[in-house]
Scaffold this motif. Structure first.
Motif, PDB file in Angstrom:
ATOM      1  N   SER A  22      40.147  -9.331  -3.492  1.00 42.58           N
ATOM      2  CA  SER A  22      39.824 -10.625  -4.106  1.00 42.58           C
ATOM      3  C   SER A  22      38.353 -10.982  -3.905  1.00 42.58           C
ATOM      4  CB  SER A  22      40.725 -11.735  -3.557  1.00 42.58           C
ATOM      5  OG  SER A  22      40.461 -11.968  -2.198  1.00 42.58           O
ATOM      6  N   ARG A  25      36.323  -8.968  -6.385  1.00 43.45           N
ATOM      7  CA  ARG A  25      36.467  -9.614  -7.691  1.00 43.45           C
ATOM      8  C   ARG A  25      35.564 -10.848  -7.775  1.00 43.45           C
ATOM      9  NH1 ARG A  25      41.314  -8.779  -8.005  1.00 43.45           N
ATOM     10  NH2 ARG A  25      42.132 -10.503  -6.781  1.00 43.45           N
ATOM     11  N   GLN A  26      35.539 -11.640  -6.708  1.00 42.22           N
ATOM     12  CA  GLN A  26      34.688 -12.828  -6.663  1.00 42.22           C
ATOM     13  C   GLN A  26      33.219 -12.453  -6.824  1.00 42.22           C
ATOM     14  OE1 GLN A  26      35.139 -15.282  -3.127  1.00 42.22           O
ATOM     15  NE2 GLN A  26      33.072 -16.095  -3.338  1.00 42.22           N
ATOM     16  N   ASN A  28      31.963  -9.787  -8.276  1.00 43.56           N
ATOM     17  CA  ASN A  28      31.731  -9.319  -9.644  1.00 43.56           C
ATOM     18  C   ASN A  28      31.700 -10.470 -10.642  1.00 43.56           C
ATOM     19  OD1 ASN A  28      31.494  -6.586  -9.012  1.00 43.56           O
ATOM     20  ND2 ASN A  28      33.686  -6.279  -9.112  1.00 43.56           N
ATOM     21  N   GLU A  29      32.536 -11.475 -10.441  1.00 38.23           N
ATOM     22  CA  GLU A  29      32.608 -12.601 -11.371  1.00 38.23           C
ATOM     23  C   GLU A  29      31.448 -13.580 -11.207  1.00 38.23           C
ATOM     24  OE1 GLU A  29      36.480 -14.295 -10.734  1.00 38.23           O
ATOM     25  OE2 GLU A  29      37.498 -12.620 -11.712  1.00 38.23           O
ATOM     26  N   THR A  30      31.088 -13.880  -9.969  1.00 36.49           N
ATOM     27  CA  THR A  30      30.070 -14.910  -9.718  1.00 36.49           C
ATOM     28  C   THR A  30      28.658 -14.353  -9.643  1.00 36.49           C
ATOM     29  OG1 THR A  30      30.213 -14.725  -7.304  1.00 36.49           O
ATOM     30  CG2 THR A  30      31.737 -16.282  -8.398  1.00 36.49           C
ATOM     31  N   ARG A  31      28.534 -13.039  -9.405  1.00 35.20           N
ATOM     32  CA  ARG A  31      27.234 -12.397  -9.190  1.00 35.20           C
ATOM     33  C   ARG A  31      26.520 -12.938  -7.952  1.00 35.20           C
ATOM     34  NH1 ARG A  31      28.441  -8.214 -11.774  1.00 35.20           N
ATOM     35  NH2 ARG A  31      27.966  -8.070 -13.969  1.00 35.20           N
ATOM     36  N   ASP A  48      27.064  -7.143  -5.584  1.00 32.95           N
ATOM     37  CA  ASP A  48      27.323  -6.332  -6.760  1.00 32.95           C
ATOM     38  C   ASP A  48      26.281  -5.224  -6.862  1.00 32.95           C
ATOM     39  OD1 ASP A  48      28.723  -6.233  -9.522  1.00 32.95           O
ATOM     40  OD2 ASP A  48      26.584  -6.251  -9.996  1.00 32.95           O
TER      41      ASP A  48
END
Length: 93
Positions: A22, A25-26, A28-31, A48
């Motif tokens: 998780s 994923r965070q 990758n999503e928020t950069r 990332d």
């Protein structure tokens, strides 16, 4: 790279271990990077891959600028006018 949100992006190692997927994923999503702490102190930063590569490119560029500034201060550079004249000459030939 986004700025760190202190309430979301600083995690103890035990919490990171328990929820690695998780947190990846965070990231990758928020950069935004995540700071991992151990015993209340920062011990690692997870970010990332593309953000890491961008940071490396910026560092390399800054190192080149520092090198150029050092060369200029030692008198190894040429003036803008001379550089322009050389460029124009090479384009014409």
């Amino acid at each position: 790279m986004g700025r760190i949100h202190f309430d979301q992006d600083i995690k103890p190692l035990s919490e990171f271990r328990a929820g690695v997927a998780s947190f990846i994923r965070q990231i990758n999503e928020t950069r935004r990077p995540i700071v991992i702490t151990q015993r209340g102190k920062g011990v690692a930063v997870v970010l990332d891959v593309s953000e890491y590569e961008a940071m490396q490119e910026k560092i390399e560029l800054l190192e080149e600028v520092q090198k150029a500034e050092a060369q200029l201060s030692m008198g190894l550079g040429i003036s803008n006018a001379d550089a322009r004249a050389k460029m124009l000459l090479s384009i014409k030939n």
